[in-house]
Each structure stands twice: as structure tokens, then as C-alpha cells.
Scaffold this motif. Structure first.
Motif, PDB file in Angstrom:
ATOM      1  N   TYR A 180       8.974  -3.561   1.198  1.00  0.00           N
ATOM      2  CA  TYR A 180       8.041  -2.820   2.033  1.00  0.00           C
ATOM      3  C   TYR A 180       6.593  -3.217   1.781  1.00  0.00           C
ATOM      4  N   ASN A 181       5.846  -3.369   2.873  1.00  0.00           N
ATOM      5  CA  ASN A 181       4.402  -3.574   2.788  1.00  0.00           C
ATOM      6  C   ASN A 181       3.656  -2.246   2.717  1.00  0.00           C
ATOM      7  N   PHE A 182       4.266  -1.236   3.318  1.00  0.00           N
ATOM      8  CA  PHE A 182       3.624   0.075   3.377  1.00  0.00           C
ATOM      9  C   PHE A 182       4.659   1.146   3.065  1.00  0.00           C
ATOM     10  N   LEU A 183       4.365   1.999   2.092  1.00  0.00           N
ATOM     11  CA  LEU A 183       5.283   3.057   1.680  1.00  0.00           C
ATOM     12  C   LEU A 183       4.570   4.397   1.772  1.00  0.00           C
ATOM     13  N   CYS A 184       5.170   5.310   2.521  1.00  0.00           N
ATOM     14  CA  CYS A 184       4.632   6.662   2.637  1.00  0.00           C
ATOM     15  C   CYS A 184       5.553   7.608   1.878  1.00  0.00           C
ATOM     16  N   VAL A 185       5.020   8.281   0.871  1.00  0.00           N
ATOM     17  CA  VAL A 185       5.820   9.213   0.080  1.00  0.00           C
ATOM     18  C   VAL A 185       5.392  10.641   0.419  1.00  0.00           C
ATOM     19  N   ILE A 186       6.352  11.464   0.832  1.00  0.00           N
ATOM     20  CA  ILE A 186       6.048  12.843   1.201  1.00  0.00           C
ATOM     21  C   ILE A 186       7.044  13.781   0.526  1.00  0.00           C
ATOM     22  N   PRO A 187       6.612  15.002   0.217  1.00  0.00           N
ATOM     23  CA  PRO A 187       7.462  15.929  -0.536  1.00  0.00           C
ATOM     24  C   PRO A 187       8.652  16.462   0.248  1.00  0.00           C
ATOM     25  N   CYS A 188       8.490  16.698   1.547  1.00  0.00           N
ATOM     26  CA  CYS A 188       9.471  17.487   2.299  1.00  0.00           C
ATOM     27  C   CYS A 188      10.333  16.636   3.214  1.00  0.00           C
ATOM     28  N   GLU A 189      11.620  16.907   3.207  1.00  0.00           N
ATOM     29  CA  GLU A 189      12.546  16.219   4.095  1.00  0.00           C
ATOM     30  C   GLU A 189      12.217  16.572   5.539  1.00  0.00           C
ATOM     31  N   GLY A 190      12.085  15.552   6.372  1.00  0.00           N
ATOM     32  CA  GLY A 190      11.750  15.778   7.764  1.00  0.00           C
ATOM     33  C   GLY A 190      10.261  15.743   8.036  1.00  0.00           C
ATOM     34  N   GLY A 191       9.453  15.598   6.969  1.00  0.00           N
ATOM     35  CA  GLY A 191       8.009  15.485   7.150  1.00  0.00           C
ATOM     36  C   GLY A 191       7.303  16.827   7.158  1.00  0.00           C
ATOM     37  N   CYS A 192       6.023  16.785   7.496  1.00  0.00           N
ATOM     38  CA  CYS A 192       5.174  17.971   7.420  1.00  0.00           C
ATOM     39  C   CYS A 192       5.606  19.075   8.375  1.00  0.00           C
ATOM     40  N   GLU A 193       6.310  18.715   9.438  1.00  0.00           N
ATOM     41  CA  GLU A 193       6.772  19.727  10.379  1.00  0.00           C
ATOM     42  C   GLU A 193       7.675  20.747   9.695  1.00  0.00           C
ATOM     43  N   PHE A 194       8.354  20.289   8.635  1.00  0.00           N
ATOM     44  CA  PHE A 194       9.271  21.167   7.902  1.00  0.00           C
ATOM     45  C   PHE A 194       8.697  21.503   6.523  1.00  0.00           C
ATOM     46  N   GLY A 195       7.385  21.571   6.432  1.00  0.00           N
ATOM     47  CA  GLY A 195       6.716  21.858   5.167  1.00  0.00           C
ATOM     48  C   GLY A 195       6.912  23.282   4.703  1.00  0.00           C
ATOM     49  N   GLY A 196       6.542  23.512   3.443  1.00  0.00           N
ATOM     50  CA  GLY A 196       6.755  24.817   2.818  1.00  0.00           C
ATOM     51  C   GLY A 196       5.777  25.883   3.252  1.00  0.00           C
ATOM     52  N   GLY A 197       4.884  25.572   4.193  1.00  0.00           N
ATOM     53  CA  GLY A 197       3.928  26.563   4.662  1.00  0.00           C
ATOM     54  C   GLY A 197       4.263  27.145   6.011  1.00  0.00           C
ATOM     55  N   ARG A 198       5.434  26.763   6.551  1.00  0.00           N
ATOM     56  CA  ARG A 198       5.842  27.298   7.850  1.00  0.00           C
ATOM     57  C   ARG A 198       6.378  28.710   7.662  1.00  0.00           C
ATOM     58  N   PRO A 199       6.339  29.516   8.703  1.00  0.00           N
ATOM     59  CA  PRO A 199       6.866  30.885   8.599  1.00  0.00           C
ATOM     60  C   PRO A 199       8.319  30.888   8.158  1.00  0.00           C
ATOM     61  N   VAL A 200       8.652  31.803   7.255  1.00  0.00           N
ATOM     62  CA  VAL A 200      10.014  31.924   6.751  1.00  0.00           C
ATOM     63  C   VAL A 200      10.734  32.983   7.572  1.00  0.00           C
ATOM     64  N   ILE A 201      11.856  32.595   8.158  1.00  0.00           N
ATOM     65  CA  ILE A 201      12.685  33.532   8.916  1.00  0.00           C
ATOM     66  C   ILE A 201      13.946  33.788   8.096  1.00  0.00           C
ATOM     67  N   LEU A 227       0.849  -1.189   0.000  1.00  0.00           N
ATOM     68  CA  LEU A 227       0.000   0.000   0.000  1.00  0.00           C
ATOM     69  C   LEU A 227       0.885   1.240   0.000  1.00  0.00           C
ATOM     70  N   ILE A 228       0.534   2.225  -0.834  1.00  0.00           N
ATOM     71  CA  ILE A 228       1.286   3.480  -0.917  1.00  0.00           C
ATOM     72  C   ILE A 228       0.395   4.603  -0.410  1.00  0.00           C
ATOM     73  N   TYR A 229       0.947   5.382   0.520  1.00  0.00           N
ATOM     74  CA  TYR A 229       0.189   6.480   1.120  1.00  0.00           C
ATOM     75  C   TYR A 229       0.910   7.796   0.866  1.00  0.00           C
ATOM     76  N   SER A 230       0.158   8.824   0.516  1.00  0.00           N
ATOM     77  CA  SER A 230       0.726  10.159   0.399  1.00  0.00           C
ATOM     78  C   SER A 230      -0.316  11.190   0.760  1.00  0.00           C
ATOM     79  N   CYS A 231       0.087  12.146   1.612  1.00  0.00           N
ATOM     80  CA  CYS A 231      -0.821  13.222   1.976  1.00  0.00           C
ATOM     81  C   CYS A 231      -0.822  14.326   0.928  1.00  0.00           C
ATOM     82  N   SER A 232       0.052  14.208  -0.064  1.00  0.00           N
ATOM     83  CA  SER A 232       0.170  15.222  -1.115  1.00  0.00           C
ATOM     84  C   SER A 232      -0.384  14.701  -2.426  1.00  0.00           C
ATOM     85  N   SER A 233      -1.439  15.338  -2.912  1.00  0.00           N
ATOM     86  CA  SER A 233      -2.007  14.934  -4.204  1.00  0.00           C
ATOM     87  C   SER A 233      -1.037  15.240  -5.337  1.00  0.00           C
ATOM     88  N   GLY A 234      -0.191  16.258  -5.145  1.00  0.00           N
ATOM     89  CA  GLY A 234       0.757  16.642  -6.183  1.00  0.00           C
ATOM     90  C   GLY A 234       1.812  15.584  -6.427  1.00  0.00           C
TER      91      GLY A 234
END
Length: 486
Positions: free
Chosen positions: A463-484, A288-295
Motif C-alpha cells: 500500500y502507498n496509502f493506509l487509513c487506520v480508523i477505530p470503528c468498523e464501517g467508518g465514522c458513520e458507525f462511530g461511538g458517538g451516534r445515538p444508542v437505540i 503515507l498513514i492517515y488517521s482521523c483518531s489521535s488515540g
């Protein structure tokens, strides 16, 4: 070790260290615009020029050598940086007061630091806005061609949705063949936004949409505040993390949200659905492949359309859960339409709508931080309030499998559960009640995700389960966090 002096300060560094890094060790700041540590060193902006024995050299790519004497802030260098900034601003839309990055723009900060008046060059900049994609907007008039977004997209994420095209003075940053972003390889991760030093790249939407929503008396507004957003919200607003956690519920209540729910608790139901599908697939001998990103799913399926049957239909699951959740409020005699607003550190989920997932509006933590800052609410005077309880009212039972199994999946990538960290791939496993081991992996970035999906399709993956995500480190380090910028 190599010995050198930077502005008469003795510094000892390892061989291969750049002048820029040596200066940092001496606590001396050399200005940069295009430099991005370990990723982008085109030495194109020339802001980091230093004087080495009368020679002008770019500090970001010049290695320190024994006995080198470096000057970083002479009158000559200051005049050079002033001219570079004036030339850059002559090709830049300087409508800073209405720019999303105003006050948090690296170019603006440098102009304030090194310029004392208007430049001598005629202003002429490229025009055009590409808002074809609901995750990312490009404003060509604010691009300074630093190449940071290109390096992030191609080298880190592996999407190659944006690149340098043309030559000489015609060089510009664009999508392949200058097509709209929506038709490019963009997966909506927003990592390009986090490294853009100006307002050339921002996420779609503004806080005005939220203001309009919260001003409507016909809605019962619920905010789903994702796990991990408190710290980034605190950073964006400029307050202590503990203060944000204690006060955020009262602040959001004052903004107009009736309830504030931790989305991780809400997410357990989504993970239960995924766990259920994983169990079904394993009975059929399929991964099974899981991704929270439709892109990222779209781009993988463009290359491997046969992978469609292996992907979790996340939109359907979310639509089902969110619809049932809203219906549950009918039993509470709430005579208003329940409206769900989801806050994430990611931009990849911004394309989600009520029609596709049951979420009425999605905003980033960067946008919520701006909303809080412009609200006039003093966090120090706000009350301490706990998050609202999530009342499932039994509507999620069709997907219920095992809370323990759901937690095992939801912990994707947590340090406590990682058994093998291969950089872009993090492996972990857990056991079902029958003792069978489930081998799982979280893959970061489009390039690595495509490679692992191909292995699954070729029967070469364990792998029985593969999660594919765009950002290194997961959603915590996503591109929508405040930019300093610093």
C-alpha cells in the motif's frame, strides 16, 4: 434442519441455532442483558433463562435440539427474572432522573417491564467516576458487569483498554491495574458506549456547554455538520430522515448557530492537504498513514515509534485550515469571534480543542440529538432551509492539489470504490495524472491497524496509502451516534 416448539409455536431452524435465535424466528422476545450477537455470550446475567422439560437453561448459549419443547414466560421464569433484576439493581446506582441514559437504558426498560415495586435487597454499589479522558467517562456505580464493553473493546476493536478484574463477588470491570482511562490503551472510539446497557459508559461533556456557548452574543457560531450525521440525528430525535435533512438548518439557526455547513465539503480541503503529502511521500518512495483518531495513532506509535514519520500530522493541517477559515470572516465585516462547533458520529475527535485543531468545541450526534429534543423546537413546524455555502476565499490554496485526487481519498471505503473487501481491510486504488496507480487500504480496529503498520515498517506492504480508523464501517458507525437500546 431441527424441529422444536417455543411456547407451543413450531419452529424449524438450522443445526447450531440457539434457543434465543429460534425464539426470535417465532417472534418471541426473550429478555437479555449481557448478550451481544456474535460477540458476547457469557450467559452471566441469566435473564434469558428458559424452561426446557423442567430444566432451566440460558437461551443465549443453549443450542436447539430435535423435538425440544421450550417455555419462555412461565410464572417460575418471571419470578426468576424479577429476582435477578432486584439483585442487579441492589448493586446499581439508581439515580435515573439525572442519568445520561435515562429513557434509553436497557436495565431501566427491563425494570419497568418486570418489576412492580421496590426490591427486598439492601442497596450497595461500587462508587467512583473516571473522567480522566476527554472522550469517555466511566461511572462505576452504574456498571452491571455484563462484559459487553470488554468484548467490544478486546475482540472487535482490539484495544484491550478495559477488562474484568478480581474474582467472585469482587469481580469488576476496570482498566488494567485499575489505572485512569487516559493512561490505558483506550483510543476513544466510543464503541463501548454503544453496547453499554446502562449509563456506566458515556462520552465526556454535556449539552450544558453548548447551551452556554449559544447564549453568548460575542460569538458568531458556525456548525460543521458532518456527512452521514443526518440519518443518525433523525434516529436519535425519532423523526424521518428526509424531515431531518430538510429542517436541521432552521433548527440549528433557532438554537443559535449563525451558519450550518456540511463538513464533507469542508473536509475536501483537509483531503487536499493529505493528497499533497501523499504526492510528496511517493516522490520520496515512502507510504503515507492517515488517521482521523489521535488515540489510535498514539497506541500504534507506542508499539512502533518509528511510524511517527509516516503519519499525517492531522492536528497541524486542521489547525492551519481552521485558523485560515476563521480569518476569512474578517473580510465579511463580522465583528464577533468566529466559533466553530463540529458534530460527528464519533467520540475519538472529542479531545480536539481550539489549541490543537482550531475547532472550538466538538460534540457527538448523540449530544446534538439531545440538545434538539430538549430545545422545545417542533421540527414539523421548522422551515426548509439549505446548508450555507462554504466561502473558501482562497485561503486554502497552499494545500490545493487536485479535487479529483481529494475525492478519491475522501471516498475511503465507499462501496463504489472498493476493489477488494477483506473484512477489516478494504482495498481501493486510483490513478494519478501520470498514470501511476496509488494502492490504498482502509483498516478497521486497532489490532488490524497495528498489523498493517508493521508490514509497512518491515517493507512487506503493497500500500502507498493506509487509513487506520477505530470503528468498523467508518465514522458513520462511530461511538458517538445515538444508542437505540432495542
Amino acid at each position: 434442519m431441527i424441529n422444536l416448539t417455543v411456547d407451543n409455536i413450531e419452529v424449524k431452524v438450522k443445526k447450531g441455532t440457539t434457543i434465543l435465535e429460534a425464539a426470535k424466528k417465532a417472534k418471541i422476545e426473550i429478555p437479555t442483558l449481557c448478550y451481544l450477537k456474535d460477540l458476547n455470550r457469557p450467559a452471566s446475567c441469566r435473564m434469558c433463562m428458559v424452561d426446557v422439560g423442567g430444566k432451566l437453561l440460558p437461551a443465549c448459549v443453549t443450542h436447539a435440539s430435535e423435538g425440544m419443547e421450550v417455555k419462555t414466560h412461565t410464572k417460575r421464569l418471571r419470578n426468576i427474572r424479577k429476582t435477578i433484576l432486584e439483585l442487579t439493581l441492589a448493586n446499581h446506582n439508581c439515580e435515573c432522573t439525572t442519568c445520561e441514559k435515562s429513557g434509553n437504558c436497557k436495565l431501566q426498560t427491563m425494570a419497568n417491564k418486570y418489576l412492580t415495586g421496590p426490591g427486598e435487597f439492601e442497596v450497595e454499589f461500587e462508587k467512583g467516576i473516571d473522567n480522566s479522558f476527554s472522550a469517555v467517562t466511566r461511572d462505576l456505580s452504574k456498571c452491571i458487569k455484563c462484559n459487553r464493553c470488554v468484548s467490544m473493546c478486546s475482540d472487535k476493536v482490539g484495544a484491550s483498554a478495559i477488562s474484568l478484574i478480581n474474582r467472585s463477588e469482587e469481580t469488576t470491570v476496570a482498566t488494567p491495574f485499575n489505572i485512569p482511562i487516559i493512561h490505558s490503551d483506550c483510543i476513544g472510539c466510543g464503541q463501548c458506549i454503544t453496547v453499554c446497557p446502562t449509563g456506566a459508559l458515556i462520552e465526556r461533556g454535556t449539552t450544558e456547554e453548548i447551551y452556554d456557548l449559544l447564549g453568548e452574543d460575542t460569538y458568531y457560531n458556525i456548525c460543521l455538520l458532518s456527512h452521514g450525521t443526518y440519518e443518525t440525528l433523525a434516529e436519535g430525535v425519532g423523526v424521518d430522515n428526509a424531515l431531518m435533512k430538510a429542517k436541521v438548518v432552521d433548527v440549528l439557526n433557532k438554537l443559535g448557530f449563525s451558519e450550518v455547513i456540511d463538513y464533507e465539503e469542508y473536509l475536501i480541503k483537509e483531503m487536499n492537504a493529505v493528497a499533497y503529502l501523499l504526492k510528496e511521500n511517493m516522490l520520496e518512495g515512502k507510504p503515507l498513514i492517515y488517521s482521523c483518531s489521535s488515540g489510535i495513532r498514539r497506541e500504534i506509535e507506542d508499539v512502533y515509534p518509528e511510524a511517527d514519520d509516516l503519519f499525517v500530522n492531522l492536528s497541524k493541517i486542521r489547525k492551519d485550515i481552521n485558523t485560515r477559515f476563521k480569518e476569512g470572516y474578517l473580510d465579511r465585516n463580522i465583528d464577533k469571534d468566529v466559533h466553530l462547533t463540529r458534530v460527528e458520529n464519533c467520540t475519538a475527535f472529542l479531545p480536539e480543542t481550539n489549541e490543537t485543531s482550531g475547532i472550538d468545541i466538538s460534540i457527538t450526534t448523540r449530544q446534538l440529538a439531545k440538545l434538539i429534543k430538549t430545545s422545545g423546537i417542533d421540527l414539523n413546524k421548522a422551515d426548509n432551509k439549505p446548508l450555507d455555502n462554504l466561502d473558501y476565499t482562497g485561503v486554502f490554496n497552499p494545500y490545493f492539489l487536485s479535487v479529483n485526487t481529494a475525492y478519491a481519498i475522501i471516498r475511503l471505503g465507499e462501496k463504489a470504490s472498493i476493489k477488494n473487501d477483506k473484512g477489516n481491510i478494504k482495498e481501493f486504488s486510483f490513478d494519478l495524472s501520470n498514470g501511476k496507480e496509488i494502492k490504498c487500504a482502509v483498516v478497521n480496529g486497532l489490532k488490524a491497524s497495528k498489523e498493517e503498520v508493521k508490514k509497512i515498517l518491515d517493507g512487506e506492504s503493497e500500500y502507498n496509502f493506509l487509513c487506520v480508523i477505530p470503528c468498523e464501517g467508518g465514522c458513520e458507525f462511530g461511538g458517538g451516534r445515538p444508542v437505540i437500546t432495542k
